[in-house]
Design an enzyme around this catalytic site. Sequence first.
Site, PDB file in Angstrom:
ATOM      1  N   TRP A 265       0.875  -1.170   0.000  1.00  0.00           N
ATOM      2  CA  TRP A 265       0.000   0.000   0.000  1.00  0.00           C
ATOM      3  C   TRP A 265       0.908   1.214   0.000  1.00  0.00           C
ATOM      4  CZ3 TRP A 265      -4.931  -0.647  -0.942  1.00  0.00           C
ATOM      5  CH2 TRP A 265      -5.583  -1.816  -0.527  1.00  0.00           C
TER       6      TRP A 265
ATOM      7  N   ASP B   4       6.122   3.317   0.088  1.00  0.00           N
ATOM      8  CA  ASP B   4       5.386   2.152   0.552  1.00  0.00           C
ATOM      9  C   ASP B   4       5.107   2.261   2.045  1.00  0.00           C
ATOM     10  OD1 ASP B   4       5.106  -0.791   1.574  1.00  0.00           O
ATOM     11  OD2 ASP B   4       4.807  -0.885  -0.586  1.00  0.00           O
ATOM     12  N   HIS B   5       3.858   1.929   2.424  1.00  0.00           N
ATOM     13  CA  HIS B   5       3.426   2.122   3.810  1.00  0.00           C
ATOM     14  C   HIS B   5       4.183   1.216   4.781  1.00  0.00           C
ATOM     15  CE1 HIS B   5       1.063   3.479   7.069  1.00  0.00           C
ATOM     16  NE2 HIS B   5      -0.012   3.795   6.386  1.00  0.00           N
ATOM     17  N   ALA B   6       4.661   0.064   4.311  1.00  0.00           N
ATOM     18  CA  ALA B   6       5.422  -0.819   5.196  1.00  0.00           C
ATOM     19  C   ALA B   6       6.741  -0.189   5.615  1.00  0.00           C
ATOM     20  CB  ALA B   6       5.678  -2.159   4.508  1.00  0.00           C
TER      21      ALA B   6
ATOM     22  N   SER C 276       6.865   1.398  10.048  1.00  0.00           N
ATOM     23  CA  SER C 276       5.425   1.613  10.167  1.00  0.00           C
ATOM     24  C   SER C 276       4.858   0.792  11.327  1.00  0.00           C
ATOM     25  CB  SER C 276       4.740   1.222   8.851  1.00  0.00           C
ATOM     26  OG  SER C 276       3.424   1.704   8.805  1.00  0.00           O
TER      27      SER C 276
END
Length: 495
Positions: free
Chosen positions: A35, A170-172, A346
């Site tokens: 995501w 990237d959200h990670a 995150s």
Amino acid sequence: MKVEVMSSHRVHPEHKKASEETAILPVIDSWYCYWRTLAAIYLFDAYSGPELYTDLRQSLSKTLDDFPQLAGTLDNCNIQVEDKSGRSVRRTRVTWGGNTLGGEFIEAKTNARVRSLLPPSIQNISSFAWDRSDRTLRPLFPATLPETSGIRVQVTSFKCGGFGIALDMDHALADAHTVGLFIGHWSAIHTRMFTSTTTFPSQISLPNVMFNPQFVEKKVHETDNTYGSKMVMLDRARELPTRRPDLRDKSSQRTMQGNMFKPPPKPSAGVPYLLHFSASEYERITRGIQQATASPQITDQVAFVSFLWAALNKARARCSVGQAVDLHLPTSFRWTLGLPEGLIGSPLVAVMMDGGPDGEVCYTDPVVLATIITKTLERYTEDALLAIVYDASLRDSPASMLRGFERRERMEFTSGVGFGSDKLSFGCHSPVFVGPIILPVDNLFIMAEGMRTSEAHSSKWYKHGANIFVSLPQDVFRALLADPALINVELLGDI
């Protein structure tokens, strides 16, 4: 608004490693892999240097020396579980350096003016609602790259001499805290490189950057590792209303098996709005709720979330569009576990709270909702968060962005407050507007600091007011503004 993309470059750290490096991402962080973070846009009304694109690209590369993983690519691998079972689990891996593609830096221009993208009359002393549908920022968003790509930046120059920086990753690899940490370091490095200023008071407090993927999981290993204690941890984790990749909603018990994967939810069909609350209005709302609950545990942000949740439920009831919605609220591991301020990643989870059955009056009472939120969040203690990490370590990380999407309509709230956007400056200029480029789903509320338009003699984060970005169906938004609690909100233009 028409935007012409002039060129696109791959971007790497200035001192790129010759050989590839890899790291397994933390399990909790991996829940958000594939995501993108909500792409943010920073608008400036001028740039004092001669070479906007070259300067920003050089300072970005230098900044990536401290954040090389953000220019990396993601893939999946299998690792052995550290027990006697011999079982393997899927994990997300980041690779950077060597021949990896890196991120993307896009150079663009437009004949539009920065001021044309701002509200007609921004005055922090008043509260207002603004329909942003004809002020789309979508052309300022970085071009779509494969889901495994690293950081994406688009710099757009405006006819008026201003410019915009659009940023996502990237959200990670990056929650809102990491995004704020990154843009803060980039701002400081750029200012040092391209201005003659020798003091940088707004950047003095920036923490050293730290990439340590195993930091949180080591805390789990430091706890009692007997079989009995592990079972207690699992029971505790699974009693909590925590959203997982395989459990996107409290009403869904589907797992990521077989053909249960579903395509992503449809994009937002609502209208994007900006709600600005002046400092005095924000205090009036939050203090009223805090005083009514008589609980010192209810913070101003919890009080404000409960106010918005109640207002949305009442608006939906007026429009007969459905029952009270659940609230999904992120909670970070950073402060409860005492993580280093400069740790990138995150480390957060989303907490799911019931909206209640249709017609329940209490779910339109912000005082009741504030108590529900506070009591739910109080369950997420240090031991509870470590239990969640242990539970997650026994599960696979998502294989791609395709995951279970069994969900009912809900409200989501996220805060970008306190991550330094009010202290940014590239050269001599600070942003005149900061916000999300798009709102991907309806009922998503994003809170940010109001932008400075005058001096404010206060140390409170909302000294310039509070901005709420939200996408709602037009009839629901009209009903929301009809709430007597929002009587001081002035409409800008025709919505």
